[in-house]
Design an enzyme around this catalytic site. Sequence first.
Site, mmCIF file in Angstrom:
data_model
loop_
_atom_site.group_PDB
_atom_site.id
_atom_site.type_symbol
_atom_site.label_atom_id
_atom_site.label_comp_id
_atom_site.label_asym_id
_atom_site.label_seq_id
_atom_site.Cartn_x
_atom_site.Cartn_y
_atom_site.Cartn_z
ATOM 1 N N THR A 141 0.829 -1.209 0.000
ATOM 2 C CA THR A 141 0.000 0.000 0.000
ATOM 3 C C THR A 141 0.864 1.260 0.000
ATOM 4 O O THR A 141 1.996 1.252 0.501
ATOM 5 C CB THR A 141 -0.908 0.000 1.263
ATOM 6 O OG1 THR A 141 -1.503 1.280 1.414
ATOM 7 C CG2 THR A 141 -0.117 -0.304 2.537
ATOM 8 N N ASP A 142 0.288 2.345 -0.509
ATOM 9 C CA ASP A 142 1.009 3.627 -0.479
ATOM 10 C C ASP A 142 1.173 4.145 0.961
ATOM 11 O O ASP A 142 1.980 5.044 1.214
ATOM 12 C CB ASP A 142 0.314 4.683 -1.354
ATOM 13 C CG ASP A 142 -1.111 4.997 -0.947
ATOM 14 O OD1 ASP A 142 -1.631 4.381 0.017
ATOM 15 O OD2 ASP A 142 -1.725 5.867 -1.604
ATOM 16 N N GLU A 143 0.403 3.551 1.903
ATOM 17 C CA GLU A 143 0.490 4.036 3.290
ATOM 18 C C GLU A 143 1.855 3.777 3.916
ATOM 19 O O GLU A 143 2.171 4.356 4.951
ATOM 20 C CB GLU A 143 -0.609 3.406 4.153
ATOM 21 C CG GLU A 143 -1.987 3.815 3.696
ATOM 22 C CD GLU A 143 -3.064 3.693 4.756
ATOM 23 O OE1 GLU A 143 -2.747 3.611 5.947
ATOM 24 O OE2 GLU A 143 -4.238 3.704 4.366
ATOM 25 N N TYR A 153 -1.471 -0.330 11.262
ATOM 26 C CA TYR A 153 -1.717 -0.993 9.966
ATOM 27 C C TYR A 153 -0.552 -0.744 9.014
ATOM 28 O O TYR A 153 0.030 -1.676 8.457
ATOM 29 C CB TYR A 153 -3.034 -0.495 9.346
ATOM 30 C CG TYR A 153 -3.141 -0.791 7.862
ATOM 31 C CD1 TYR A 153 -3.335 -2.098 7.413
ATOM 32 C CD2 TYR A 153 -3.022 0.224 6.906
ATOM 33 C CE1 TYR A 153 -3.421 -2.376 6.044
ATOM 34 C CE2 TYR A 153 -3.102 -0.044 5.549
ATOM 35 C CZ TYR A 153 -3.300 -1.353 5.129
ATOM 36 O OH TYR A 153 -3.368 -1.631 3.770
ATOM 37 N N LYS A 183 2.228 -3.352 7.324
ATOM 38 C CA LYS A 183 2.400 -3.552 5.879
ATOM 39 C C LYS A 183 3.844 -3.247 5.471
ATOM 40 O O LYS A 183 4.429 -3.943 4.636
ATOM 41 C CB LYS A 183 1.434 -2.653 5.089
ATOM 42 C CG LYS A 183 -0.027 -3.009 5.218
ATOM 43 C CD LYS A 183 -0.393 -4.370 4.637
ATOM 44 C CE LYS A 183 -0.322 -4.433 3.137
ATOM 45 N NZ LYS A 183 -0.763 -5.774 2.622
HETATM 46 P P1 NAD Z 1 -10.228 -6.649 2.806
HETATM 47 O O1 NAD Z 1 -10.157 -6.366 4.264
HETATM 48 O O2 NAD Z 1 -11.447 -6.311 2.047
HETATM 49 O O3 NAD Z 1 -9.941 -8.214 2.566
HETATM 50 C C1 NAD Z 1 -8.958 -8.916 3.242
HETATM 51 C C2 NAD Z 1 -9.185 -10.409 3.020
HETATM 52 O O4 NAD Z 1 -8.116 -11.118 3.679
HETATM 53 C C3 NAD Z 1 -10.501 -10.937 3.607
HETATM 54 O O5 NAD Z 1 -11.114 -11.830 2.707
HETATM 55 C C4 NAD Z 1 -10.053 -11.670 4.865
HETATM 56 O O6 NAD Z 1 -10.908 -12.762 5.222
HETATM 57 C C5 NAD Z 1 -8.677 -12.173 4.435
HETATM 58 N N1 NAD Z 1 -7.792 -12.427 5.593
HETATM 59 C C6 NAD Z 1 -7.561 -11.608 6.650
HETATM 60 N N2 NAD Z 1 -6.707 -12.207 7.507
HETATM 61 C C7 NAD Z 1 -6.368 -13.394 6.959
HETATM 62 C C8 NAD Z 1 -5.509 -14.442 7.364
HETATM 63 N N3 NAD Z 1 -4.833 -14.386 8.523
HETATM 64 N N4 NAD Z 1 -5.388 -15.520 6.563
HETATM 65 C C9 NAD Z 1 -6.084 -15.607 5.402
HETATM 66 N N5 NAD Z 1 -6.928 -14.650 4.972
HETATM 67 C C10 NAD Z 1 -7.065 -13.555 5.744
HETATM 68 O O7 NAD Z 1 -8.945 -5.945 2.199
HETATM 69 P P2 NAD Z 1 -8.734 -5.244 0.765
HETATM 70 O O8 NAD Z 1 -9.170 -3.836 0.851
HETATM 71 O O9 NAD Z 1 -9.280 -6.115 -0.294
HETATM 72 O O10 NAD Z 1 -7.140 -5.234 0.690
HETATM 73 C C11 NAD Z 1 -6.453 -6.348 0.123
HETATM 74 C C12 NAD Z 1 -4.951 -6.060 0.172
HETATM 75 O O11 NAD Z 1 -4.667 -4.888 -0.577
HETATM 76 C C13 NAD Z 1 -4.422 -5.813 1.581
HETATM 77 O O12 NAD Z 1 -3.169 -6.420 1.678
HETATM 78 C C14 NAD Z 1 -4.296 -4.296 1.663
HETATM 79 O O13 NAD Z 1 -3.261 -3.939 2.547
HETATM 80 C C15 NAD Z 1 -3.956 -3.954 0.236
HETATM 81 N N6 NAD Z 1 -4.364 -2.611 -0.240
HETATM 82 C C16 NAD Z 1 -5.648 -2.199 -0.089
HETATM 83 C C17 NAD Z 1 -6.045 -0.969 -0.615
HETATM 84 C C18 NAD Z 1 -7.463 -0.467 -0.489
HETATM 85 O O14 NAD Z 1 -7.726 0.698 -0.844
HETATM 86 N N7 NAD Z 1 -8.424 -1.264 -0.053
HETATM 87 C C19 NAD Z 1 -5.099 -0.163 -1.276
HETATM 88 C C20 NAD Z 1 -3.774 -0.611 -1.391
HETATM 89 C C21 NAD Z 1 -3.436 -1.855 -0.879
HETATM 90 O O1 DAU Z 2 -4.050 4.109 0.608
HETATM 91 C C1 DAU Z 2 -4.334 2.753 0.601
HETATM 92 C C2 DAU Z 2 -5.124 2.387 1.833
HETATM 93 O O2 DAU Z 2 -6.429 2.916 1.661
HETATM 94 C C3 DAU Z 2 -5.172 0.883 2.081
HETATM 95 O O3 DAU Z 2 -3.873 0.430 2.353
HETATM 96 C C4 DAU Z 2 -6.113 0.550 3.245
HETATM 97 O O4 DAU Z 2 -6.230 -0.861 3.382
HETATM 98 C C5 DAU Z 2 -7.463 1.143 2.948
HETATM 99 O O5 DAU Z 2 -8.355 0.898 4.028
HETATM 100 C C6 DAU Z 2 -7.354 2.647 2.692
HETATM 101 O O6 DAU Z 2 -6.977 3.350 3.911
HETATM 102 P P1 DAU Z 2 -7.649 4.753 4.311
HETATM 103 O O7 DAU Z 2 -7.479 4.948 5.749
HETATM 104 O O8 DAU Z 2 -7.199 5.825 3.383
HETATM 105 O O9 DAU Z 2 -9.193 4.410 3.919
HETATM 106 P P2 DAU Z 2 -10.575 4.676 4.679
HETATM 107 O O10 DAU Z 2 -11.665 4.303 3.716
HETATM 108 O O11 DAU Z 2 -10.607 4.064 6.035
HETATM 109 O O12 DAU Z 2 -10.583 6.250 4.866
HETATM 110 C C7 DAU Z 2 -10.425 7.124 3.765
HETATM 111 C C8 DAU Z 2 -10.419 8.545 4.312
HETATM 112 O O13 DAU Z 2 -11.725 8.849 4.807
HETATM 113 C C9 DAU Z 2 -9.475 8.747 5.479
HETATM 114 O O14 DAU Z 2 -8.885 10.044 5.383
HETATM 115 C C10 DAU Z 2 -10.365 8.670 6.708
HETATM 116 C C11 DAU Z 2 -11.685 9.216 6.195
HETATM 117 N N1 DAU Z 2 -12.905 8.639 6.816
HETATM 118 C C12 DAU Z 2 -13.034 7.277 6.849
HETATM 119 C C13 DAU Z 2 -14.135 6.704 7.421
HETATM 120 C C14 DAU Z 2 -14.285 5.203 7.480
HETATM 121 C C15 DAU Z 2 -13.905 9.469 7.308
HETATM 122 O O15 DAU Z 2 -13.802 10.702 7.241
HETATM 123 N N2 DAU Z 2 -15.001 8.886 7.865
HETATM 124 C C16 DAU Z 2 -15.164 7.543 7.973
HETATM 125 O O16 DAU Z 2 -16.193 7.088 8.522
#
Ligand code: NAD
Ligand code: DAU
Length: 339
Positions: free
Chosen positions: A125-127, A153, A157
């Site tokens: 992730t970019d985080e 988190y 990562k």
């Molecule tokens: P998500 O939370 O929707 O899904 C995570 C999945 O992993 C779920 O199906 C969960 O059951 C499974 N899981 C969790 N713990 C596990 C374990 N111990 N063993 C096996 N399976 C397990 O997450 P997402 O948003 O789809 O993110 C997927 C990946 O992409 C993550 O690694 C996250 O860090 C990365 N990522 C997410 C975003 C985003 O915006 N959502 C952006 C950049 C990177």
């Molecule tokens: O940048 C990639 C990341 O993006 C991934 O690595 C993470 O898994 C993914 O969850 C996401 O992280 P963020 O913290 O950016 O996403 P989130 O949807 O939780 O929040 C987006 C922005 O919105 C953040 O600045 C917090 C704000 N927010 C979020 C929630 C849930 C609110 O203002 N209100 C809310 O209720």
Amino acid sequence: MKILITGGAGFIGSNFIFYMRKAHPDYELMCVDKLTYAGNLETLEPVMDDEKFTFIKADIADRKAIYETFEKEQPDVVVNFAAESHVDRSIENPAVFLETNVMGTQVLLDASRKYGVKRYHQVSTDEVYGDLPLDRPDLFFTEQTPIHTSSPYSASKASADLLCQAYYRTYGIPITISRCSNNYGPYHFPEKLIPLMIANALADKPLPVYGEGINVRDWLYVEDHCRAIDLILEKGKIGNVYNIGGHNEMRNIDIVKKILEILGKPESLITYVTDRKGHDMRYAIDPTFIYNELGWLSETKFEDGIKKTVQWYLENRSWWENIISGEYQDYYEKMYGNR
Ligand code: NAD
Ligand code: DAU
């Protein structure tokens, strides 16, 4: 080609399975998922009966279960999506983030080494780069930006990324890493900003915006992320990190207003609540490297992607209503009840 996809019952992993099924109908796909609160087997229903798809319920941190799976399935490629992914939950309970995101990655790397996997791809992730100031729009995250994490988190990562790089350097494990910006699209778990705001707006409930709503995220349609990972698997260079993003920076408050506009709901639903602890101000990816190396560019414009996404939530109400009617209620009360 046999690809083992971890975390495939979650948001991006399931979209990746659907993408790969279409793009490479001849590939065998295996999904390993623990089915935590974020994993949903119902999502995978369209591929469950496919003879080139196998689902295995297992925890990536369970060494025995993972070794048995690798022994039996002998995957050529591993793509690790499995993670605890929600920043707010990591602030409440960091331990499980270390168990899954760090120790789970280590088990997968060990298994990849033991069973001679040809490619291990870590979905990061970019985080891991921390955040950028709002008053420096000229700054972007490149692959050379130092790791500088803010939340448990992102620290977990980043640790996983460092382990991957150590296993490449020390044991020659053929790894690649991608660091993507915020994804949005179908099957996004309703605890995250965009689906949470859609669900609340549809129920005429308050939309909880953290702080002043001025934090900036760089949004990418999930299918563009999946296509980038597919390209990295095909043409990426072993050992490389690839940043993925589409230059689509938006303030949270503008995202929320856009959702209200599409749904025809009033802005009076917006409620400013106490900010997230350690809240990152701005994420912004420089995708020059992946463009120059692999020719990847994002394709879905935010205007189109957000409309498609809202439409998907309108057409698939039972998918997310099932989720928010269960234990999610307790989570919501705990996180937002007194905020
Ligand atoms: P998500 O939370 O929707 O899904 C995570 C999945 O992993 C779920 O199906 C969960 O059951 C499974 N899981 C969790 N713990 C596990 C374990 N111990 N063993 C096996 N399976 C397990 O997450 P997402 O948003 O789809 O993110 C997927 C990946 O992409 C993550 O690694 C996250 O860090 C990365 N990522 C997410 C975003 C985003 O915006 N959502 C952006 C950049 C990177
Ligand atoms: O940048 C990639 C990341 O993006 C991934 O690595 C993470 O898994 C993914 O969850 C996401 O992280 P963020 O913290 O950016 O996403 P989130 O949807 O939780 O929040 C987006 C922005 O919105 C953040 O600045 C917090 C704000 N927010 C979020 C929630 C849930 C609110 O203002 N209100 C809310 O209720």
